[in-house]
Every structure is written in C-alpha cells, then in structure tokens.
Design a protein around this motif. Structure first.
Motif, PDB file in Angstrom:
ATOM      1  N   GLY A  36       2.392  -5.896  10.693  1.00 24.54           N
ATOM      2  CA  GLY A  36       2.681  -7.419  11.127  1.00 24.54           C
ATOM      3  C   GLY A  36       3.229  -7.937   9.872  1.00 24.54           C
ATOM      4  N   THR A  37       3.884  -9.151  10.122  1.00 19.03           N
ATOM      5  CA  THR A  37       4.683  -9.797   8.863  1.00 19.03           C
ATOM      6  C   THR A  37       3.654 -10.389   8.125  1.00 19.03           C
ATOM      7  OG1 THR A  37       5.025 -11.561  10.478  1.00 19.03           O
ATOM      8  CG2 THR A  37       6.729 -10.181  10.364  1.00 19.03           C
ATOM      9  N   VAL A  38       2.877 -11.233   8.403  1.00 17.51           N
ATOM     10  CA  VAL A  38       1.637 -11.794   7.663  1.00 17.51           C
ATOM     11  C   VAL A  38       1.103 -10.684   6.976  1.00 17.51           C
ATOM     12  CG1 VAL A  38      -0.208 -13.261   7.749  1.00 17.51           C
ATOM     13  CG2 VAL A  38       1.455 -13.769   9.218  1.00 17.51           C
ATOM     14  N   THR A  39       0.491  -9.510   7.493  1.00 16.40           N
ATOM     15  CA  THR A  39       0.164  -8.449   6.844  1.00 16.40           C
ATOM     16  C   THR A  39       0.748  -8.046   5.945  1.00 16.40           C
ATOM     17  OG1 THR A  39      -0.991  -7.981   8.811  1.00 16.40           O
ATOM     18  CG2 THR A  39      -1.273  -6.062   7.360  1.00 16.40           C
ATOM     19  N   GLY A  40       2.224  -7.773   6.161  1.00 17.62           N
ATOM     20  CA  GLY A  40       3.093  -7.318   4.895  1.00 17.62           C
ATOM     21  C   GLY A  40       2.998  -8.094   3.817  1.00 17.62           C
ATOM     22  N   LEU A  41       3.033  -9.721   3.885  1.00 20.44           N
ATOM     23  CA  LEU A  41       3.108 -10.580   2.973  1.00 20.44           C
ATOM     24  C   LEU A  41       1.732 -10.413   2.123  1.00 20.44           C
ATOM     25  CD1 LEU A  41       4.396 -13.636   4.703  1.00 20.44           C
ATOM     26  CD2 LEU A  41       5.615 -12.343   3.079  1.00 20.44           C
ATOM     27  N   LEU A  42       0.554 -10.009   2.859  1.00 17.50           N
ATOM     28  CA  LEU A  42      -0.468  -9.994   2.068  1.00 17.50           C
ATOM     29  C   LEU A  42      -0.721  -8.764   1.118  1.00 17.50           C
ATOM     30  CD1 LEU A  42      -3.006 -10.937   4.748  1.00 17.50           C
ATOM     31  CD2 LEU A  42      -2.598 -12.249   2.859  1.00 17.50           C
ATOM     32  N   LYS A  43       0.117  -7.855   1.652  1.00 20.18           N
ATOM     33  CA  LYS A  43       0.164  -6.560   0.922  1.00 20.18           C
ATOM     34  C   LYS A  43       0.899  -6.501  -0.621  1.00 20.18           C
ATOM     35  CE  LYS A  43      -0.346  -3.388   4.729  1.00 20.18           C
ATOM     36  NZ  LYS A  43       0.345  -2.110   5.593  1.00 20.18           N
ATOM     37  N   THR A  44       1.929  -7.844  -0.414  1.00 18.34           N
ATOM     38  CA  THR A  44       2.648  -7.893  -1.824  1.00 18.34           C
ATOM     39  C   THR A  44       2.044  -8.747  -2.828  1.00 18.34           C
ATOM     40  OG1 THR A  44       3.633 -10.175  -0.988  1.00 18.34           O
ATOM     41  CG2 THR A  44       4.958  -8.107  -0.074  1.00 18.34           C
ATOM     42  N   LEU A  45       0.822  -8.869  -2.397  1.00 17.51           N
ATOM     43  CA  LEU A  45       0.091  -9.739  -3.443  1.00 17.51           C
ATOM     44  C   LEU A  45      -0.443  -8.960  -4.642  1.00 17.51           C
ATOM     45  CD1 LEU A  45      -2.304 -12.088  -1.288  1.00 17.51           C
ATOM     46  CD2 LEU A  45      -0.177 -12.804  -2.781  1.00 17.51           C
ATOM     47  N   GLY A  46      -0.529  -7.443  -4.447  1.00 13.72           N
ATOM     48  CA  GLY A  46      -1.089  -6.594  -5.165  1.00 13.72           C
ATOM     49  C   GLY A  46       0.207  -6.284  -6.177  1.00 13.72           C
ATOM     50  N   GLY A  47       1.436  -6.535  -6.045  1.00 20.01           N
ATOM     51  CA  GLY A  47       2.488  -6.390  -6.964  1.00 20.01           C
ATOM     52  C   GLY A  47       2.745  -7.644  -7.605  1.00 20.01           C
ATOM     53  N   MET A  48       2.252  -8.590  -7.466  1.00 24.47           N
ATOM     54  CA  MET A  48       2.585 -10.201  -8.407  1.00 24.47           C
ATOM     55  C   MET A  48       1.891 -10.188  -9.558  1.00 24.47           C
ATOM     56  SD  MET A  48       2.657 -12.835  -4.863  1.00 24.47           S
ATOM     57  CE  MET A  48       3.717 -12.512  -3.669  1.00 24.47           C
ATOM     58  N   SER A  49       2.690 -10.909 -10.276  1.00 23.86           N
ATOM     59  CA  SER A  49       1.388 -11.297 -11.423  1.00 23.86           C
ATOM     60  C   SER A  49       0.408 -12.263 -11.436  1.00 23.86           C
ATOM     61  CB  SER A  49       2.690 -11.956 -12.634  1.00 23.86           C
ATOM     62  OG  SER A  49       2.959 -13.198 -12.181  1.00 23.86           O
ATOM     63  N   PRO A  50      -0.305 -12.438 -12.132  1.00 21.66           N
ATOM     64  CA  PRO A  50      -1.709 -13.173 -11.833  1.00 21.66           C
ATOM     65  C   PRO A  50      -1.330 -14.646 -11.448  1.00 21.66           C
ATOM     66  CG  PRO A  50      -2.399 -11.796 -13.764  1.00 21.66           C
ATOM     67  CD  PRO A  50      -0.732 -11.690 -13.388  1.00 21.66           C
ATOM     68  N   GLU A  51      -0.182 -15.097 -12.317  1.00 18.20           N
ATOM     69  CA  GLU A  51       0.182 -16.422 -11.904  1.00 18.20           C
ATOM     70  C   GLU A  51       0.790 -16.596 -10.677  1.00 18.20           C
ATOM     71  OE1 GLU A  51       1.081 -14.558 -14.443  1.00 18.20           O
ATOM     72  OE2 GLU A  51       0.157 -15.649 -16.243  1.00 18.20           O
ATOM     73  N   GLN A  52       1.302 -15.608 -10.362  1.00 12.96           N
ATOM     74  CA  GLN A  52       2.216 -15.664  -8.977  1.00 12.96           C
ATOM     75  C   GLN A  52       1.026 -15.631  -7.765  1.00 12.96           C
ATOM     76  OE1 GLN A  52       5.027 -12.446  -9.464  1.00 12.96           O
ATOM     77  NE2 GLN A  52       6.647 -13.648  -9.166  1.00 12.96           N
TER      78      GLN A  52
END
Length: 364
Positions: A36-52
């Motif tokens: 799902g779209t929201v699930t995909g957004l949650l998965k992107t958190l792992g590749g973000m910097s701590p500030e993001q």
C-alpha cells in the motif's frame, strides 16, 4: 508536505465513498496493505537521515493512523446499515402458534410404585426385588403351597419348558421375594420390606391381565401381632388415598402362607353417583371394597425362610398395584394399562416434572 496532505485527502475520500465492505477492504489494502501507499512511505523512513526521520516520521505515522481510524469508523457504519437492512427485510409473526414439543409422561403404575416406596420408607420398610423367573420351591413350596394346590394348575401358572433342576415358572406373585429376603437376613435379623414388581398368571378380562403388578409387604420380628398389621395397613391406606377418614374391615379368609388370614376391605361413600374411597359406610350410602389380602406369616413359611417360628413372628400383606391405581385415579379397565395407547397415557399419565406428591405423608 503538499503531497502528504493530498494523499490524506484522497484516501479519506475513498474511505468515505466506499459503498460496501468489499469496497472498503479494497481501500484498506491499497493504503495499508503490504504494497500500500502508506506502507511504502513508512518503508522510506529507513533511508532518511535522523533529521528527516524526526520531521517526516510523525507526519507519515499520523497519516497511517488517520486512514486506519477512518476505515474502522466506516466499517462500523456499513455493518450497522447492513443489519438495519436485514432487520427491515426479515420479519417474524409473533401471532402464529408455536409447534407443540413432544413430551413423555409417567405411567400411572410407575407413579403408584413411587408413592408406595415413599409411604413405606416413612414406616421403615426397605424395597426388595427378586427374579421374575422363579423355581417352584420359592414360588410355591416354601410358601406352604402343596403340589395339589389349585394355584399350581396349568391354567393359572406359566411353566417354562426345558430341563431344569427344579420346575421353573413365571412368578405368580411377588411372595417369593419374602423367602429370599428372610434367607438373606440369615434368620437372625428383623425383616421389614415391601416387594413391588411384575407377576404373571393365565387370566385376562376387564380386571385381570396375564401380566400385572403386585406389591407385598413382610415384617418378621419378635412379638409381632395382628394389631401391628392393622395399624400398618390403616396408616398406609390413609397416606395413599390422602384421607384421614379411612375405615377398614378385616374379614377372615384363607391363604396358604398366612394363618390366620384376612381380606382387607376399605369403606367407600357414593358422591354424585361415583364411589369415593373414605368415610364410614354405616353412616350413609356406601359400602365396602376389597383392596388387600393379609395375615400372620405361617409357621412353615417362617421356617422355610430360616427363622425359628417359636421365637419369630410376622405379618404379610399384598395387593395389586394396578388396582390401587384404578381406585385412586378413577380408571375402569385394567387392560388399558398395557394397550400402549398414547391418548390414554396423555389422559391418565403424569407430567415428568409435575407428578403429584403425597402431601400428608404418614407423620400425622
């Protein structure tokens, strides 16, 4: 930021516009499923910097919770609507009669047997049983019935074919239980029993059947007299017919197993053209009705039971259970007891949960 806001708006609109549970589940899979779209957004958190992650994580998680809450609220609304529609379309007419539930009943003979056991238990009697196929020693000889006695004749007794150590019969009375009870007591202990059960004789008319029910009573002790017998029978009949104005008459008679012997008559009165047990026949319209046979146990019977007749005495009595039922509950044909007619049983039988009980007992 504008992309998340637009996604929230689109998903919430899709939830609100879902017209059925299947459509709503499809929106849930599209937003919150593994792909799902929201699930995909949650998965992107792992590749973000701590500030993001610190800034975007709460926004994405908030989106997920908002969509999940909206789906739950919409599901409740759809389920309530479906139930309302079902209740509106399904009706139950409460004015229709309910089908009768089949229920069993207590046969009058079983009811009377229970009443007898209850009465005599209060008087200290135990219930004794014995075999319905008896040898002729217990059925006749031990009860002082010689081989030449008419009761042994083939037209009265059912004899069993075959080779036996002793001739075997279908018991013609429950008196053999008296012998067995005395033997079991070993000739040293008092005996106080009743013996209800089936008996067999070759006879059939409105008041006789080839198989019928009897109850016999036996008391063996020291110092027993006819007075004890009369009191016991009077107390029993008062409790059974639930009347205190029972009047008895003992007439001299003959039974081979008792000496002296007496037929027991009970007084009846006539009310509205019907005989009613109770009352003194000498005081008005009425008469006497034979209900029991009784007497003091014969010395030979006491000896056959293993007791010394010079030390032990006793009394015995017997009557037909079917006849007692006819007298108490107003039945006029003994044969109907065994016809198996459900209409008769529904009329004369007793409900399993509301059978009558003896209100007075024998304490008065």
């Amino acid at each position: 930021m504008s992309d998340l806001d637009q996604l929230r708006t689109d998903l919430l609109a899709a939830v609100d516009s879902a017209e059925g549970l299947d459509a709503l589940d499809a929106v849930r899979v599209q937003a919150l499923g593994k792909s799902g779209t929201v699930t995909g957004l949650l998965k992107t958190l792992g590749g973000m910097s701590p500030e993001q992650r610190q800034s975007e994580g709460p926004r994405i998680q908030g989106l997920r919770e908002a969509v999940a809450d909206a789906i739950a609220t919409r599901r409740d609304a759809l389920e309530r609507a479906a139930l309302d529609a079902r209740l509106a379309s399904e009706t139950l007419d409460m004015t229709l009669p309910v089908d009768a539930v089949a229920a069993g009943g207590v046969h009058p003979v079983s009811q009377v047997m229970d009443e007898l056991a209850e009465i005599f238990a209060d008087l200290g009697f135990a219930v004794a049983t014995g075999p319905e196929i008896e040898d002729d020693w217990h059925n006749f000889t031990a009860l002082n019935i010689p081989e030449t006695h008419p009761a042994r004749a083939m037209h009265d007794t059912f004899y069993l074919a075959g080779d036996h150590e002793r001739p075997m019969v279908l018991r013609t009375h429950t008196s053999p239980v008296q012998i067995r009870a005395m033997k079991a007591a070993g000739g040293t202990q008092p005996v106080r029993i009743i013996a209800p059960g089936r008996t067999y004789r070759s006879d059939s008319d409105a008041t006789h059947t080839p198989m019928f029910h009897q109850v016999e009573g036996l008391v063996i002790d020291k110092g027993i007299t006819l007075g004890h017998l009369k009191w016991t029978l009077e107390t029993f009949l008062k409790a059974f017919f639930e009347r205190d104005d029972i009047v008895l008459r003992l007439r001299p008679s003959y039974f081979p197993f008792t000496e002296p012997s007496a037929e027991v008559d009970v007084g009846y009165t006539v009310i509205n053209g019907k005989r009613v047990i109770g009352g003194d026949p000498s005081q008005g319209e009425g008469g006497w009705m034979e209900v029991l046979g009784s007497g003091m146990v014969h010395r030979k019977v006491i000896a056959a039971g293993g007791y010394d007749p010079d030390q032990w005495q006793g009394f015995a009595f017997g009557c037909g259970i079917d006849r007692l039922a006819m007298l108490k509950y107003g039945m006029d044909d003994l044969r109907a007891f065994f016809d198996g007619d459900l209409r008769w049983l529904k009329h004369y039988g007793f409900g399993a949960l509301d059978v009558p009980t003896l209100s007075g007992g024998v304490g008065a």
